[in-house]
Design an enzyme around this catalytic site. Structure first.
Site, short mmCIF file in Angstrom:
data_model
loop_
_atom_site.label_atom_id
_atom_site.label_comp_id
_atom_site.label_asym_id
_atom_site.label_seq_id
_atom_site.Cartn_x
_atom_site.Cartn_y
_atom_site.Cartn_z
N LYS A 196 0.85 -1.19 0.00
CA LYS A 196 0.00 0.00 0.00
C LYS A 196 0.89 1.23 0.00
O LYS A 196 1.68 1.44 0.92
CB LYS A 196 -0.91 -0.01 1.23
CG LYS A 196 -1.76 1.25 1.33
CD LYS A 196 -2.77 1.16 2.45
CE LYS A 196 -3.54 2.46 2.58
NZ LYS A 196 -4.51 2.41 3.67
N LYS A 249 -2.12 -1.51 -3.89
CA LYS A 249 -2.98 -0.34 -3.82
C LYS A 249 -2.15 0.93 -3.88
O LYS A 249 -1.17 1.00 -3.14
CB LYS A 249 -3.76 -0.40 -2.50
CG LYS A 249 -4.59 0.81 -2.23
CD LYS A 249 -5.23 0.68 -0.89
CE LYS A 249 -5.95 1.97 -0.57
NZ LYS A 249 -6.45 2.01 0.76
C1 PBG Z 1 -7.16 3.30 5.34
C2 PBG Z 1 -7.60 3.24 3.94
C3 PBG Z 1 -7.45 4.23 2.96
C4 PBG Z 1 -8.05 3.75 1.80
C5 PBG Z 1 -8.54 2.48 2.09
N1 PBG Z 1 -8.23 2.18 3.43
C6 PBG Z 1 -6.97 5.60 3.02
C7 PBG Z 1 -5.67 6.01 3.46
O1 PBG Z 1 -4.73 5.24 3.60
O2 PBG Z 1 -5.59 7.20 3.68
C8 PBG Z 1 -8.09 4.48 0.51
C9 PBG Z 1 -9.07 3.99 -0.47
C10 PBG Z 1 -9.36 4.93 -1.59
O3 PBG Z 1 -8.72 5.97 -1.79
O4 PBG Z 1 -10.29 4.60 -2.31
N2 PBG Z 1 -8.12 2.78 6.20
#
Ligand code: PBG
Length: 325
Positions: A196, A249
């Site tokens: 991520k 991601k």
């Molecule tokens: C954190 C989380 C995030 C997303 C999914 N889970 C945001 C972040 O890390 O700030 C982002 C998903 C998206 O942008 O669609 N719980």
């Protein structure tokens, strides 16, 4: 030269011919639809930067889950927006919390829709970071692990089919696996947000989940966009710790990473086509600069072509309709 000349255009002449040689096909089976459940009643609040995406209270989420199931989409990914946030994200660890309540309601109404829960604290803490803070204001990795395990366990108790930790703390898959097993949930898989990245593409999500950090950013725990080898290490660690599905991601700007992970590991790969990927297509469509549905299907097909079996996308409902024709 007298060998027969190869003319690739021969197999592109008609849609039927193209259909016969198409290598990658997007199926509704590949899709996972994210849902935002908010505390309260009769809530149906559209996210301004994500047209067509809503925060919904529990009874509306149940209706939406039925609609998702009717379209043939196999799974939803649930995010919660609690009534109250605090320093340690208490709602995330409560059996009566918003996400736990929503899971019970969805599983009760649509038992065979797979409910995946996002396990993280950023939506539940008043400072908006993904864990507990030290006095210096850094996210305390090991203290956060304990409450992550507890949170995942409450999700499983509520009936979650899969838990998906998105916090990026080191070691979290292992502690969650242990907590699930000790709690009797040996059959509950973990979908790990393994690679991520600290991404600007999450902007609209933070409006949707009300989770923008009140200070600083997430670069000290999410990955640097320049790194691909590190993604291999992250995925290897999560698999060692017990991940059943590994996720990359965002998706669109990281297709190379998806391909690498698909080639290096024999585990199911999920890709999260995040909020910003959805919003730029919707914005382009609104301006009449691009053909939105066509571009969206092209993006989803590319993510599939890169090697992801599962695609988490806010366009899942639109895509399911387009696939059905
Ligand atoms: C954190 C989380 C995030 C997303 C999914 N889970 C945001 C972040 O890390 O700030 C982002 C998903 C998206 O942008 O669609 N719980």
């Amino acid at each position: 030269m007298n060998f027969p000349e190869y003319r690739p255009r021969r197999m592109r002449r008609t849609e039927t011919l193209r259909r016969m040689v198409r290598e990658t096909r997007l199926s509704v089976d590949n899709l996972i639809y994210p849902l935002f459940v908010a505390f309260g009643k009769n809530i149906m609040r559209e996210i301004p930067s994500m047209p067509g995406v809503f925060q919904m209270s529990v009874e509306n989420i149940v209706k939406e889950a039925k609609a998702v199931k009717k379209l043939g989409i196999p799974a939803v990914l649930l995010f919660g927006i609690p009534e109250k946030k605090d320093a340690v994200g208490s709602d995330a660890c409560s059996d009566q919390g918003i996400i736990q309540t929503a899971v019970r309601a969805i599983k009760n109404a649509v038992p065979d829709l797979v409910v995946i829960t996002d396990v993280c604290f950023c939506e539940y803490t008043d400072h908006g970071h993904c864990g507990i803070l030290t006095k210096k204001g850094e996210v305390d990795n090991d203290a956060t692990l304990e409450i992550l395990a507890l949170s995942a366990l409450t999700h499983a108790r509520a009936g979650a089919d899969i838990v998906a930790p998105s916090d990026m703390m080191d070691g979290r898959v292992g502690v969650i696996r242990e907590a699930l097993d000790d709690g009797g949930f040996t059959g509950t898989p973990i979908m790990a947000y393994a690679a991520k990245y600290a991404s600007g593409f999450y902007g609209p999500f933070r409006d949707a989940a009300e989770s923008t950090p009140s200070f600083g950013d997430r670069r000290a725990y999410q990955m640097d966009p320049g790194n691909a080898l590190e993604a291999v290490r992250e995925v290897a660690l999560d698999i060692q710790e017990g991940a059943d599905i590994v996720m990359v991601k965002p998706a669109l700007a990281y297709l190379d990473v998806i391909r690498t992970i698909r080639d290096e590991f024999d585990y199911p790969v999920a890709a999260y086509s995040v909020s910003g990927e959805y919003s730029i297509v919707k914005a382009g469509e609104k301006l009449d600069w691009i053909d939105g549905p066509r571009v969206m299907m092209e993006i989803l097909t590319a993510i599939r072509r890169a090697g992801a079996e599962m695609i988490i996308t806010y366009a899942a409902k639109d895509a399911a309709r387009l696939i059905a024709g």
